[in-house]
Design a protein around this motif. Structure first.
Motif, PDB file in Angstrom:
ATOM      1  N   SER A 214       2.434   0.053 -11.199  1.00  0.00           N
ATOM      2  CA  SER A 214       2.907  -0.301  -9.870  1.00  0.00           C
ATOM      3  C   SER A 214       4.433  -0.395  -9.901  1.00  0.00           C
ATOM      4  CB  SER A 214       2.304  -1.642  -9.453  1.00  0.00           C
ATOM      5  OG  SER A 214       2.795  -2.063  -8.209  1.00  0.00           O
ATOM      6  N   PRO A 215       5.132   0.173  -8.914  1.00  0.00           N
ATOM      7  CA  PRO A 215       6.601   0.172  -8.944  1.00  0.00           C
ATOM      8  C   PRO A 215       7.171  -1.178  -8.501  1.00  0.00           C
ATOM      9  CG  PRO A 215       5.862   1.278  -6.973  1.00  0.00           C
ATOM     10  CD  PRO A 215       4.615   0.927  -7.750  1.00  0.00           C
ATOM     11  N   ASP A 216       6.876  -2.228  -9.261  1.00  0.00           N
ATOM     12  CA  ASP A 216       7.262  -3.582  -8.885  1.00  0.00           C
ATOM     13  C   ASP A 216       8.700  -3.893  -9.290  1.00  0.00           C
ATOM     14  OD1 ASP A 216       4.633  -3.683  -8.179  1.00  0.00           O
ATOM     15  OD2 ASP A 216       4.033  -5.147  -9.692  1.00  0.00           O
ATOM     16  N   PHE A 217       9.320  -4.747  -8.492  1.00  0.00           N
ATOM     17  CA  PHE A 217      10.600  -5.328  -8.883  1.00  0.00           C
ATOM     18  C   PHE A 217      10.337  -6.762  -9.327  1.00  0.00           C
ATOM     19  CE2 PHE A 217      14.202  -8.089  -8.114  1.00  0.00           C
ATOM     20  CZ  PHE A 217      15.206  -7.425  -8.805  1.00  0.00           C
ATOM     21  N   VAL A 218      10.801  -7.106 -10.532  1.00  0.00           N
ATOM     22  CA  VAL A 218      10.637  -8.451 -11.072  1.00  0.00           C
ATOM     23  C   VAL A 218      12.018  -9.034 -11.325  1.00  0.00           C
ATOM     24  CG1 VAL A 218       9.608  -9.873 -12.878  1.00  0.00           C
ATOM     25  CG2 VAL A 218       8.479  -7.748 -12.165  1.00  0.00           C
TER      26      VAL A 218
END
Length: 506
Positions: A214-218
């Motif tokens: 998933s192209p998540d930003f953390v």
């Protein structure tokens, strides 16, 4: 295909000179035949068990489990529905194999009853994984790790019975996990979360196969440039914006219309507002060992959904659900709205924070949830437009003469009710909220009825102002009990200022 006995029959016709050499083989076949006969027979060994499965002591099974563990078979039966929502994963998106995800399951679980709020953040842990529709996912769980469940699909709204129904009623899957290899398949696909029953006090490594990234930003792990590069090439329909205290689950396709310049700045702002304008404003701390005053270490979640109940654009709970439209997407991703007029999102989180068991009586159902928008704008140095909107109705209602206790707070408009609290915050300080909520958590008992809640509020307000606030309360149509009035009258002088006519907009 030969019949099972074909080899045996052929061996009966062997040359006699070779028969001696086959003795061992005949013995082996004989043993196999005997074993087959034994396995096909039944024997009670003197213990009589009831036949069938309808006996009261042995009810019929209610689960018919068929598990296909083929990683190469894709169930395409719901592809048409999945294309509509939540969306398909491109075939070029790499399916991962033995991909390690380390989850930090060492956290402090603070529940709503500890904080005396309606809803506290729950135990859903993001994995950064996404399941393609109809494809099998395997999850390897280490030995001696119990109490975990996996949820595929963040969209948990049951839309069954809605008219029209824009998607199938249930599109998420949740199953328990056990040490070893676990299998899960969701026909619609979706974001993968892990749901622990409790904190395990340690980090846990899980290994995923069949899922995609998933192209998540953390926040603190992903740079702006790394995230933009992921978004540019991803064929996954959903992503998450994650910080320590807030997580959004959002559709990728809306980024084309509403790009995020700096997810780092955005999620830093969200993180700070949740800390300062929710947890700390309520008097909660990250370091205290008293769970009644400990702010949760798990984040709030807001999931954008295709359909909610008719007439509902978003609702509170865990997660908060909001319609996947332009309005709520902008509220999530626009930095200026995080520190400004983000009324809707803060409103639903505010419902979760309401203290209906101690002081927030029913007339405040759509009022006390909005205090946080006021606090946020105050903290950022300006007044919320709702202050000005509320004041004319506030002063008009407060100016009505109150004779014989006939004036009732419940007859005031929602704006006027909000205005009463604006008068308190602007005249006596926003820290009154901190005092009120801390005292509510530390109270020995909750309220038994609405009168108890009003009495609790009146006593705490009087303690904070060092004045008997009975004139203010009664002018607003709120009437403390005789017990509370006598208690406060013995401690503080009667209020003489007409605070109910105070207009902070001027």
């Amino acid at each position: 295909m030969e019949k099972p006995g074909y080899l045996f029959i052929m061996m009966l016709n062997l040359n006699p000179r070779k028969m001696m050499k086959q003795t061992t083989l005949f013995k082996s076949i004989g043993m196999l035949l005997l074993l087959g006969v034994m396995m096909s027979c039944t024997k009670n060994y003197g213990i009589q068990y009831p036949e069938g499965t309808t006996d009261n002591n042995h009810p019929a099974d209610t689960v018919d489990l068929v598990l296909d563990t083929s990683m190469f078979k894709v169930d395409k039966s719901q592809f048409n529905a999945a294309r509509v929502f939540p969306g398909m994963v491109g075939i070029e998106e790499p399916r991962l194999k033995e991909y390690k995800v380390t989850l930090d399951l060492d956290y402090v679980q603070v529940i709503s009853s500890d904080l005396r709020i309606n809803v506290a953040p729950g135990g859903f842990i993001s994995t950064g994984m996404y399941a393609p529709p109809g494809e099998l996912i395997t999850i390897k769980v280490p030995a001696n790790t119990y109490g975990l469940a996996v949820q595929v699909g963040a969209h948990t709204e049951n839309v069954g019975g809605f008219d029209p129904m824009l998607r199938p009623p249930i599109i998420y899957t949740r199953v328990q996990l056990f040490p070893g290899v676990n299998y899960v398949r969701n026909l619609y696909g979706g974001t993968i979360w892990i749901n622990p029953e409790r904190s395990l006090g340690r980090k846990v490594d899980l290994f995923f196969s069949g899922s995609v990234k998933s192209p998540d930003f953390v926040l603190g792990e992903t740079t702006d440039a790394e995230w933009k590069a992921m978004i540019a090439k991803t064929q996954v329909p959903w992503f998450e914006l994650r910080s320590k205290r807030m997580i959004f689950t959002l559709p990728v396709n809306k980024l084309a219309k509403f790009p995020i310049e700096s997810p780092t700045a955005l999620m830093t702002a969200w993180d700070q507002e949740i800390l300062k304008s929710y947890w700390e404003w309520y008097g909660l701390s990250e370091t205290t060992t008293d769970l009644r005053n400990r702010n949760p270490t798990l984040p709030w979640r807001i999931v954008h959904e295709l359909q909610l109940a008719p007439g509902v654009a978003q609702h509170s709970g865990y997660p908060v659900m909001a319609l996947a439209n332009d309005n709520y997407f902008k509220q999530a991703v626009t930095l200026s709205q995080v520190i400004g007029a983000n009324w809707g999102t803060y409103h639903e989180l505010g419902h979760n924070m309401q203290m209906t068991s101690t002081w927030s009586w029913p007339d405040l159902g759509e009022v006390s949830c909005n205090f946080f928008s006021l606090k946020i704008t105050n903290r950022n140095g300006y007044k919320h437009s709702n202050i000005y909107r509320a004041m004319p109705e506030t002063i008009a209602f407060a100016s009505i003469a109150n004779t014989d206790d006939k004036k009732l707070f419940t007859s005031a408009s929602g704006d006027a009710r909000m205005g009463m609290f604006i008068q308190i915050f602007e005249r006596y300080g926003y820290d009154f909220m901190t005092y009120l909520c801390t005292q509510a958590r530390m109270a020995r008992f909750g309220a038994n009825n609405d009168q108890d809640k009003k009495d609790f509020f009146y006593e705490r307000l009087s303690e904070w102002t060092k004045k008997d606030m009975k004139p203010f309360m009664t002018q607003w149509g709120l009437y403390p009990s005789s017990v509370s009035k006598n208690k406060i009258a013995a401690q503080f002088p009667l209020l003489t200022e007409q605070v109910w006519l105070f207009d902070p907009s001027k």
